[in-house]
Design a protein around this motif. Sequence first.
Motif, short mmCIF file in Angstrom:
data_model
loop_
_atom_site.label_atom_id
_atom_site.label_comp_id
_atom_site.label_asym_id
_atom_site.label_seq_id
_atom_site.Cartn_x
_atom_site.Cartn_y
_atom_site.Cartn_z
N ASP A 36 0.73 -1.02 0.03
CA ASP A 36 0.07 -0.07 -0.01
C ASP A 36 0.79 1.21 0.01
OD1 ASP A 36 -2.12 -1.41 0.00
OD2 ASP A 36 -2.71 -1.05 2.01
N HIS A 37 1.89 1.32 0.77
CA HIS A 37 2.68 2.51 0.94
C HIS A 37 3.60 2.62 -0.42
CE1 HIS A 37 5.22 5.35 3.15
NE2 HIS A 37 6.16 4.81 2.63
N VAL A 39 2.37 2.02 -3.53
CA VAL A 39 1.51 2.45 -4.33
C VAL A 39 1.02 3.94 -4.05
CG1 VAL A 39 -1.23 2.51 -4.80
CG2 VAL A 39 -0.02 0.18 -4.42
N THR A 40 1.20 4.40 -2.71
CA THR A 40 1.04 5.96 -2.75
C THR A 40 2.19 6.64 -2.95
OG1 THR A 40 1.92 5.66 -0.39
CG2 THR A 40 -0.40 5.42 -0.72
N ARG A 41 3.23 5.92 -3.10
CA ARG A 41 4.68 6.61 -3.43
C ARG A 41 5.02 6.56 -4.68
NH1 ARG A 41 3.68 8.60 0.78
NH2 ARG A 41 5.26 8.64 2.57
N GLY A 42 4.15 5.74 -5.74
CA GLY A 42 4.20 5.36 -6.87
C GLY A 42 5.62 4.64 -7.31
N ALA A 43 5.87 3.66 -6.42
CA ALA A 43 6.92 2.97 -6.63
C ALA A 43 6.57 1.25 -6.73
CB ALA A 43 7.90 2.99 -5.39
N GLU A 44 7.32 0.63 -7.69
CA GLU A 44 6.99 -0.61 -7.86
C GLU A 44 7.69 -1.37 -7.02
OE1 GLU A 44 8.40 -3.76 -11.46
OE2 GLU A 44 8.18 -1.65 -11.94
N VAL A 45 7.09 -2.42 -6.20
CA VAL A 45 7.87 -3.32 -5.16
C VAL A 45 7.67 -4.65 -5.35
CG1 VAL A 45 5.84 -3.23 -3.63
CG2 VAL A 45 8.14 -3.28 -2.71
N GLY A 128 9.06 -0.97 14.32
CA GLY A 128 8.06 -1.80 14.04
C GLY A 128 8.03 -2.05 12.47
N PHE A 129 6.82 -2.17 11.91
CA PHE A 129 6.62 -2.44 10.63
C PHE A 129 6.71 -0.99 10.03
CE2 PHE A 129 3.45 -6.17 10.71
CZ PHE A 129 4.36 -7.02 11.06
N ASN A 130 6.52 0.16 10.51
CA ASN A 130 6.78 1.42 10.15
C ASN A 130 8.35 1.48 9.75
OD1 ASN A 130 4.24 2.30 10.71
ND2 ASN A 130 4.60 3.19 12.57
N GLY A 131 9.03 0.86 10.03
CA GLY A 131 10.42 1.07 9.62
C GLY A 131 10.67 0.76 8.20
N TYR A 132 9.92 -0.07 7.80
CA TYR A 132 10.11 -0.43 6.47
C TYR A 132 9.74 0.56 5.57
CZ TYR A 132 10.65 -5.45 7.64
OH TYR A 132 11.17 -6.60 8.26
N LEU A 133 8.51 1.22 6.16
CA LEU A 133 7.90 2.55 5.26
C LEU A 133 8.92 3.59 5.16
CD1 LEU A 133 4.28 2.21 6.60
CD2 LEU A 133 5.59 0.64 4.90
N GLU A 134 9.43 3.60 6.18
CA GLU A 134 10.50 4.82 6.35
C GLU A 134 11.68 4.68 5.57
OE1 GLU A 134 12.85 6.36 10.21
OE2 GLU A 134 10.91 6.41 10.45
N ALA A 135 12.01 3.31 5.45
CA ALA A 135 13.11 2.79 4.64
C ALA A 135 12.85 2.93 3.05
CB ALA A 135 13.50 1.36 4.76
#
Length: 152
Positions: A36-37, A39-45, A128-135
């Motif tokens: 989801d993150h 998608v909001t950032r327009g990145a392919e993952v 926590g999981f937020n660390g991945y989004l920050e990364a």
Amino acid sequence: MKILVINGPNLNMLGIREPEVYGNGTYEELKMRITDHCVTRGAEVEIFQSNYEGAIVEKIQNAYFNSVDGIVINPAGYTHTSVAILDALKAVSIPCVEVHISKVDSREEFRQVSYVRYVALTTITGKGFNGYLEAIDYLKEYIENGSKDTKS
Ligand code: DQA
């Protein structure tokens, strides 16, 4: 922009594994949050997990041939032992950020060693999981606007 998220051994057990350390969120929930993150950032993952060191090394090598722009890696237990994963990251020269769900720096002494830290742009721990989004945000900024001068 193409991001590869790599998770090492036992992270598929999130939600079951030591919830007092890693929280109650499952691996499936982690994958959804990352997707989801992005998608909001327009990145392919692409999100990859393995319990095998060699499979992780091969995934990193393949990232070079698949034109991956940035790698987020939580090598889990291999953080503290794997020169091979460090060497693979060095071989491909793809910008990478190290993530740990728990606050490794305030845990056992053997967790204080990280081989991946030698190559990571920065390390995010204890969020926590937020660390991945920050990364992911850190990598996106780095790839689009060039290097940051400080490690956070
Ligand atoms: C971990 C920390 C490591 O020490 C441990 O072996 C893991 C998970 C973390 O995300 O906090 O498996 O990488």
